[in-house]
Write a protein that holds these residues in place. Structure first.
Motif, PDB file in Angstrom:
ATOM      1  N   UNK A   8      49.161  23.888  61.226  1.00 40.69           N
ATOM      2  CA  UNK A   8      49.005  22.906  62.310  1.00 40.69           C
ATOM      3  C   UNK A   8      50.010  21.765  62.166  1.00 40.69           C
ATOM      4  N   UNK A   9      50.378  21.432  60.929  1.00 40.20           N
ATOM      5  CA  UNK A   9      51.373  20.375  60.715  1.00 40.20           C
ATOM      6  C   UNK A   9      52.718  20.784  61.308  1.00 40.20           C
ATOM      7  N   UNK A  10      53.125  22.024  61.079  1.00 38.47           N
ATOM      8  CA  UNK A  10      54.375  22.523  61.676  1.00 38.47           C
ATOM      9  C   UNK A  10      54.295  22.480  63.199  1.00 38.47           C
ATOM     10  N   UNK A  11      53.137  22.878  63.742  1.00 39.80           N
ATOM     11  CA  UNK A  11      52.980  22.921  65.197  1.00 39.80           C
ATOM     12  C   UNK A  11      53.018  21.514  65.799  1.00 39.80           C
ATOM     13  N   UNK A  12      52.305  20.572  65.155  1.00 40.55           N
ATOM     14  CA  UNK A  12      52.287  19.197  65.676  1.00 40.55           C
ATOM     15  C   UNK A  12      53.693  18.599  65.687  1.00 40.55           C
ATOM     16  N   UNK A  13      54.439  18.797  64.615  1.00 42.24           N
ATOM     17  CA  UNK A  13      55.794  18.252  64.552  1.00 42.24           C
ATOM     18  C   UNK A  13      56.698  18.899  65.605  1.00 42.24           C
ATOM     19  N   UNK A  14      56.474  20.191  65.865  1.00 41.19           N
ATOM     20  CA  UNK A  14      57.218  20.873  66.927  1.00 41.19           C
ATOM     21  C   UNK A  14      56.923  20.221  68.291  1.00 41.19           C
ATOM     22  N   UNK A  15      55.634  19.932  68.555  1.00 44.08           N
ATOM     23  CA  UNK A  15      55.251  19.315  69.837  1.00 44.08           C
ATOM     24  C   UNK A  15      55.841  17.913  69.951  1.00 44.08           C
ATOM     25  N   UNK A  16      55.759  17.117  68.886  1.00 46.85           N
ATOM     26  CA  UNK A  16      56.302  15.747  68.944  1.00 46.85           C
ATOM     27  C   UNK A  16      57.794  15.791  69.292  1.00 46.85           C
ATOM     28  N   UNK A  17      58.508  16.675  68.624  1.00 49.39           N
ATOM     29  CA  UNK A  17      59.954  16.753  68.865  1.00 49.39           C
ATOM     30  C   UNK A  17      60.236  17.248  70.285  1.00 49.39           C
ATOM     31  N   UNK A  18      59.477  18.252  70.744  1.00 47.59           N
ATOM     32  CA  UNK A  18      59.681  18.790  72.100  1.00 47.59           C
ATOM     33  C   UNK A  18      59.445  17.720  73.154  1.00 47.59           C
ATOM     34  N   UNK A  19      58.401  16.919  72.972  1.00 47.28           N
ATOM     35  CA  UNK A  19      58.075  15.865  73.943  1.00 47.28           C
ATOM     36  C   UNK A  19      59.170  14.802  73.971  1.00 47.28           C
ATOM     37  N   UNK A  20      59.617  14.376  72.800  1.00 46.78           N
ATOM     38  CA  UNK A  20      60.667  13.353  72.749  1.00 46.78           C
ATOM     39  C   UNK A  20      61.979  13.879  73.346  1.00 46.78           C
ATOM     40  N   UNK A  21      62.273  15.143  73.090  1.00 44.09           N
ATOM     41  CA  UNK A  21      63.477  15.736  73.674  1.00 44.09           C
ATOM     42  C   UNK A  21      63.358  15.788  75.206  1.00 44.09           C
ATOM     43  N   UNK A  22      62.160  16.118  75.704  1.00 43.77           N
ATOM     44  CA  UNK A  22      61.938  16.185  77.146  1.00 43.77           C
ATOM     45  C   UNK A  22      61.993  14.794  77.783  1.00 43.77           C
ATOM     46  N   UNK A  23      61.424  13.803  77.098  1.00 45.11           N
ATOM     47  CA  UNK A  23      61.485  12.421  77.602  1.00 45.11           C
ATOM     48  C   UNK A  23      62.937  11.958  77.704  1.00 45.11           C
TER      49      UNK A  23
END
Length: 692
Positions: free
Chosen positions: A505-520
């Protein structure tokens, strides 16, 4: 010339064939597929079997069980025993030595290397045996010529004993030295006569066994070795070993030269060693191997009795060790073991520690056993010196087939535990057949998750948060979807719990954080009207000391203002470790992150929690307003939560809105922001852009 026989015991036929081929020139080869078949062969043909090669892991009767039986009968002591194992560990070596094996060979092995190794071993043993016989022969002639003078000079108990042809004739001491008389409590008086001065005596049953072992046999010249107990004056026992050699014989009796030695210390040490091998060193209850063995024996010997196998597991024990130290973790395990010992009937149950924080019990089924076990685990730490929230999970398997291995029974009980891990509302579960299928599906996910992340199968979707009055999009929650190549789109309820359990879940959460910031960053560069996006952090992330640095690093990487990234936490994270959670939230708020509390009202909500945890927004779970739920009390709960939040200057977001009636009700209570399928399901980024 007649060949000696070699017995090869292995449940895998190809292994027996390889070994048989190696030794067929030197031995007559006999094969057996398990220990039980091998024992039947040995009991009939033990005099001609020179060498036994036995694998450890076999069905029906394994290698150690066979060696244990052989070690208890002197008839089989001349057979040279070689153990084959797939694991090179000290425990197997200790067991092999304990049961009389001369060598342990680890698989895989080079065939001709094992042949030479065993050939050298047999040669050395034959040489040693010949040397020993020569030494005994020389001693025999010395004793014959000088035993009267020699006996009194030996610093041990020595005697000449006559043993009759029949057991009823018993044993008669012809001559004994002072050392032996003193050992049995006799001392010389002034008349040089032996007088009994204390109440030491030989245990009669032990003496009878020695006589049985030494029954006169014209053809036998073997050294008789046995041991017996002496009852001391204070009621304790001492152990004496007797080693006797026949030096004379007639038609009706035999004269033995016997040496007696106090071996009490050796016996105590041997018992301690056996205890270490059979009992868990930390908790002093059965270890895994002995628990399995004793349980299997109990089940097989009581086929008409209903039994229950229970496994116990401390929830998040690794975290307890990390936070409070290994010493405190050991104390917790000792407390559980003590609690089990005090509350379980030892005559009708077996219990042990399998490994780490995993315990197991097997007991005769009785009325109310579930309530007793639940009460026991809940109150185990009632008087614990430190205020720790230790949760013990229970998995039950009601035994239907007594012939199933105990290992499999424990696996099933542990499957039941796995089904409730992470669920703080449930502390026990029963094994159901569907759990096995779920386990298979879970393992498939575990096997594929890292590869799926690498191959970009995970996608971030966005569910809008809307103004309930205008319908305007004022934010969104980032939710992950797994675009599985075979199963299609998988929603989080299919995999998030498994990710949490495995730590992925730690890998997944960090993936989501990065994806969101990249999209923003992309939306900012494209000139879109930007709204804050909230992302989740799991309960596991709370224990990550680098969490704040990771979040700050991602924001810097894409030059995203901190107030555009909201972080959602759950109530359960607070209930599990409030101090750690509060510390993390304060650090996040220092870098400008907005904190939302997700699923409020779904857990152990309390005013005290809101007064301690510095959150900015409450996300209210609307399950209370489900159309099928007509209770006025549920509406009062919603009303109270919104009022409480307003008093604390907290913004409220109602999630799970599906009907217009819910919107009207929320607006009347002063809640102006909502999220749910009434407005939009989670959508891909390009669809969310249209909403913006």
């Amino acid at each position: 010339m007649k060949k000696n026989k070699i017995l090869i015991v292995d449940d895998i036929e190809v292994n027996r064939m390889i070994l048989a081929e190696l030794f067929k020139d030197d031995y007559d080869v006999i094969e057996a597929e398990n220990g039980l078949v091998a024992f039947d062969i040995i009991s009939k043909d033990y005099e001609d079997i020179a060498l036994l090669i036995v694998d450890i892991v076999m069905p029906v009767m394994n290698g150690f069980e066979l060696l244990d039986i052989l070690s208890k009968n002197v008839l089989y002591s001349n057979i040279v025993k070689i153990v084959i194992s797939g694991a090179d560990d000290e425990e197997n070596k200790r067991k092999a030595i304990k049961y009389g094996a001369s060598d342990l060979i680890v698989k895989p092995f080079e065939p001709y290397e094992i042949r030479n190794r065993i050939k050298n071993l047999m040669t050395n043993l034959e040489t040693e045996k010949l040397r020993e016989e020569n030494n005994k022969l020389r001693e025999y002639f010395k004793i014959r010529s000088k035993f009267e003078n020699f006996i009194d000079k030996i610093p041990a108990g020595v005697a000449l004993c006559e043993i009759g042809k029949d057991i009823k004739d018993g044993l008669r001491v012809i001559y004994a030295n002072d050392y032996l008389y003193n050992e049995f409590g006799f001392f010389k008086d002034n008349n040089d006569t032996y007088v009994k001065q204390n109440n030491t005596s030989i245990v009669k049953g032990d003496l009878d066994n020695i006589i049985k072992c030494s029954i006169f046999d014209k053809e036998s010249s073997e050294t008789v070795v046995d041991k017996f107990r002496i009852i001391n004056q204070d009621g304790t026992y001492s152990w004496t070993m007797v080693s006797g050699k026949k030096i004379e014989q007639t038609d009706n009796s035999a004269i033995y030269f016997a040496v007696f030695m106090d071996i009490t210390k050796n016996i105590v040490y041997e018992n301690e060693l056996i205890h270490r091998l059979e009992y868990d060193e930390l908790t002093d209850i059965y270890n895994k191997e002995l628990f399995y063995k004793k349980t299997q024996e109990m089940l097989i010997n009581n086929l008409n009795i209903n039994y229950v196998v229970v496994c116990l597991d401390v929830e998040k024990f690794k975290l307890i060790n990390d936070l409070y130290g290994l010493e405190e973790g050991d104390k917790i395990l000792k407390t559980i073991a003590k609690c089990i010992k005090l509350n379980m009937n030892s005559e009708k149950s077996v219990f042990g520690r399998l490994y780490a924080d995993h315990f197991a019990l097997c007991f005769e089924k009785f009325d109310g056993y579930l309530d007793k076990l639940v009460y026991l685990t809940k109150n185990c730490f009632a008087n614990y010196p430190i205020d720790l929230n230790v949760i013990v999970k229970l998995g039950f398997y009601e035994v239907e087939n007594h012939t199933i291995t105990v290992n499999k029974m424990c696996d099933r009980a542990n499957l039941a535990i796995d089904s409730i891990k992470g669920n703080y509302k449930k502390i026990y579960a029963f094994y159901q057949e569907n759990l096995r299928n779920e386990l298979i599906e879970e393992q498939e996910i575990v096997n594929e998750m890292y590869k799926a992340l690498k191959n970009e199968q995970f996608n971030v979707y966005y569910q809008p948060k809307c103004n309930l009055i205008t319908g305007e999009v004022i934010g969104a929650e980032a939710l992950v979807r797994w675009n599985h190549p075979k199963k299609g789109i998988l929603t989080p309820n299919k995999f998030i719990k498994i990710f949490e359990k495995s730590g992925f879940i730690t890998n997944m959460d960090e993936f989501v954080w990065e994806s969101v910031c990249r999209q923003l960053r992309k939306w900012l560069d494209s000139g879109y009207k930007i709204v804050p996006i909230s992302v989740n952090i799991s309960r596991i992330d709370i224990y990550n000391k680098n969490l704040c640095n990771t979040v700050a690093s991602v924001l810097r990487k894409y030059s995203i203002p901190a107030d555009l990234l909201h972080i959602e936490i759950t109530e359960t994270a607070y209930t599990e470790n409030p101090k750690q959670l509060i510390e993390i939230i304060r650090k996040l708020k220092k870098i400008g992150i907005i904190i939302e509390m997700d699923d409020f009202g779904d857990g152990y909500s309390s005013l005290n929690m809101l007064s301690e945890v510095p959150v900015d927004i409450l996300k209210l779970d609307l399950k209370f307003l489900n159309p099928t739920n007509k209770k006025d009390s549920n509406k009062n709960i919603i009303k109270s939560i919104i009022y409480m939040a307003n008093e604390l200057n907290l913004e409220v977001i109602a999630e799970g809105i599906e009907h217009s009636d819910q919107i009207k009700y929320l607006l009347n209570l002063g809640c102006n922001i909502g999220q749910g399928y009434f407005f939009s399901k989670p959508v891909e980024p390009y669809e969310f852009e249209k909403l913006l």
